[in-house]
Motif scaffolding. Structure first.
Motif, short mmCIF file in Angstrom:
data_model
loop_
_atom_site.label_atom_id
_atom_site.label_comp_id
_atom_site.label_asym_id
_atom_site.label_seq_id
_atom_site.Cartn_x
_atom_site.Cartn_y
_atom_site.Cartn_z
N MET A 196 42.04 43.74 59.86
CA MET A 196 42.34 42.82 58.76
C MET A 196 41.51 43.16 57.53
SD MET A 196 42.91 39.04 60.46
CE MET A 196 41.25 38.89 61.05
N VAL A 197 40.24 43.45 57.73
CA VAL A 197 39.36 43.78 56.61
C VAL A 197 39.81 45.08 55.96
CG1 VAL A 197 36.99 44.46 56.01
CG2 VAL A 197 37.40 42.46 57.46
N ILE A 198 40.13 46.09 56.78
CA ILE A 198 40.59 47.38 56.23
C ILE A 198 41.88 47.19 55.44
CG2 ILE A 198 41.51 49.64 56.88
CD1 ILE A 198 39.47 49.60 59.21
N GLY A 199 42.81 46.41 55.96
CA GLY A 199 44.05 46.15 55.24
C GLY A 199 43.80 45.45 53.92
N PHE A 200 42.90 44.46 53.93
CA PHE A 200 42.61 43.75 52.69
C PHE A 200 41.88 44.65 51.70
CE2 PHE A 200 40.04 40.99 49.97
CZ PHE A 200 41.03 40.19 49.45
N LEU A 201 40.93 45.44 52.18
CA LEU A 201 40.21 46.34 51.28
C LEU A 201 41.13 47.42 50.71
CD1 LEU A 201 36.82 46.77 53.18
CD2 LEU A 201 37.27 45.41 51.12
N THR A 202 42.13 47.82 51.47
CA THR A 202 43.06 48.84 50.99
C THR A 202 43.98 48.30 49.92
OG1 THR A 202 43.02 49.90 53.16
CG2 THR A 202 44.82 50.50 51.71
N PHE A 203 44.52 47.10 50.11
CA PHE A 203 45.56 46.57 49.22
C PHE A 203 45.10 45.41 48.36
CE2 PHE A 203 47.74 48.45 52.88
CZ PHE A 203 48.43 49.45 52.22
N GLY A 204 43.93 44.85 48.62
CA GLY A 204 43.41 43.75 47.81
C GLY A 204 44.21 42.48 47.99
N GLU A 205 44.29 41.70 46.92
CA GLU A 205 44.97 40.41 46.99
C GLU A 205 46.48 40.54 47.12
OE1 GLU A 205 43.82 37.77 43.88
OE2 GLU A 205 41.70 38.13 44.20
N ASN A 206 47.02 41.72 46.88
CA ASN A 206 48.45 41.94 46.99
C ASN A 206 48.88 42.31 48.40
OD1 ASN A 206 48.81 41.50 44.23
ND2 ASN A 206 48.25 43.60 43.77
N CYS A 207 47.96 42.24 49.34
CA CYS A 207 48.25 42.62 50.72
C CYS A 207 49.25 41.63 51.32
CB CYS A 207 46.96 42.62 51.54
SG CYS A 207 47.18 43.23 53.21
N GLN A 208 50.33 42.16 51.85
CA GLN A 208 51.35 41.32 52.47
C GLN A 208 50.94 40.98 53.90
OE1 GLN A 208 55.32 42.84 52.05
NE2 GLN A 208 54.89 43.65 50.01
N GLY A 209 51.55 39.94 54.46
CA GLY A 209 51.21 39.49 55.80
C GLY A 209 51.44 40.57 56.85
N VAL A 231 51.15 44.22 57.23
CA VAL A 231 50.47 45.27 56.46
C VAL A 231 51.36 46.49 56.25
CG1 VAL A 231 48.50 46.84 56.48
CG2 VAL A 231 48.20 44.48 57.15
N LEU A 232 52.20 46.82 57.20
CA LEU A 232 53.03 48.02 57.05
C LEU A 232 54.02 47.90 55.89
CD1 LEU A 232 53.70 48.95 60.77
CD2 LEU A 232 52.14 50.04 59.17
N ASN A 233 54.32 46.67 55.46
CA ASN A 233 55.21 46.50 54.30
C ASN A 233 54.54 46.95 53.00
OD1 ASN A 233 57.29 45.54 55.83
ND2 ASN A 233 56.85 43.39 55.41
N ASN A 234 53.23 47.11 53.01
CA ASN A 234 52.52 47.58 51.83
C ASN A 234 52.66 49.09 51.63
OD1 ASN A 234 51.17 45.04 51.03
ND2 ASN A 234 50.22 45.24 53.03
N TYR A 235 52.98 49.80 52.67
CA TYR A 235 53.09 51.26 52.59
C TYR A 235 54.48 51.67 52.13
CZ TYR A 235 48.67 51.60 55.08
OH TYR A 235 47.36 51.51 55.43
N SER A 236 54.56 52.86 51.60
CA SER A 236 55.83 53.41 51.15
C SER A 236 56.77 53.62 52.33
CB SER A 236 55.58 54.75 50.44
OG SER A 236 56.80 55.43 50.23
N THR A 237 58.04 53.48 52.07
CA THR A 237 59.02 53.75 53.13
C THR A 237 59.11 55.24 53.43
OG1 THR A 237 60.78 53.82 51.47
CG2 THR A 237 60.40 51.72 52.59
N GLN A 238 58.53 56.05 52.56
CA GLN A 238 58.54 57.50 52.75
C GLN A 238 57.32 57.99 53.55
OE1 GLN A 238 61.32 58.99 51.75
NE2 GLN A 238 61.94 56.99 51.00
N ASP A 239 56.36 57.12 53.80
CA ASP A 239 55.14 57.50 54.53
C ASP A 239 55.46 57.71 56.00
OD1 ASP A 239 52.65 57.76 55.70
OD2 ASP A 239 51.76 56.07 54.64
N PRO A 240 55.27 58.93 56.53
CA PRO A 240 55.65 59.20 57.92
C PRO A 240 54.80 58.44 58.94
CG PRO A 240 54.62 61.14 56.95
CD PRO A 240 54.80 60.14 55.86
N LEU A 241 53.52 58.25 58.65
CA LEU A 241 52.67 57.51 59.59
C LEU A 241 53.06 56.03 59.62
CD1 LEU A 241 49.16 59.13 59.00
CD2 LEU A 241 50.71 59.45 60.94
#
Length: 155
Positions: free
Chosen positions: A19-32, A34-44
């Motif tokens: 949870m902390v890593i997700g918040f630190l990565t995306f900040g206040e714009n972090c969605q519930g 977390v994978l929705n924050n990544y690009s649909t083109q990201d293979p991982l």
């Protein structure tokens, strides 16, 4: 007990770390989710979405069986094959209908959490006490009966 406690502490620490890593990565714009924050083109992220989808597909039958058995017991239905098939079809139709109508899964999670929380806090203790009240030497007092009815109604 020590092993179980250690497992719970490790699991909680892992969840908090993610949870902390997700918040630190995306900040206040972090969605519930977390994978929705990544690009649909990201293979991982795509691989993670696939694994989560497989997890849901593989655990759904287990959860559904609990729902079906609970519903069958609650409704007092027989366990014969025809009734089992009818209950399965009816429950699946209701669930599919709700899935088409409800777009926000967070709403469902919040609703279920509120219902189960109230059930566990208010109703379960009353039912547990009523179930073992016959073991009490003095029986129930009028005050206890009134309090149990009030607490049960609150739930």
């Amino acid at each position: 007990q020590g092993v179980v406690a250690c497992a719970f502490v490790m699991t909680i620490a892992l969840f908090v770390a993610f949870m902390v890593i997700g918040f630190l990565t995306f900040g206040e714009n972090c969605q519930g989710f977390v994978l929705n924050n990544y690009s649909t083109q990201d293979p991982l992220a795509a691989a993670a979405r696939l694994v989560i989808g497989l997890s849901i597909i593989c655990t759904y039958p287990l959860v559904f069986m609990g729902l079906k058995e609970g519903f069958t017991d609650f409704a007092g239905l027989s366990g014969d094959t025809k009734t089992n098939f009818q209950v399965t079809c009816a429950l699946l139709l209701v669930i599919m209908g709700l899935a088409f109508v409800i777009e926000n899964v967070a709403l469902v999670n919040s609703f279920v959490g509120a219902i189960l929380g109230s059930f566990i806090i208010y109703i379960v203790p009353v039912l547990m006490f009523r179930g073992c009240a016959h073991l009490l030497p003095s029986g129930w007092t009028t005050t206890e009966l009134a309090l149990h009815k009030i607490i049960f109604a609150m739930g």
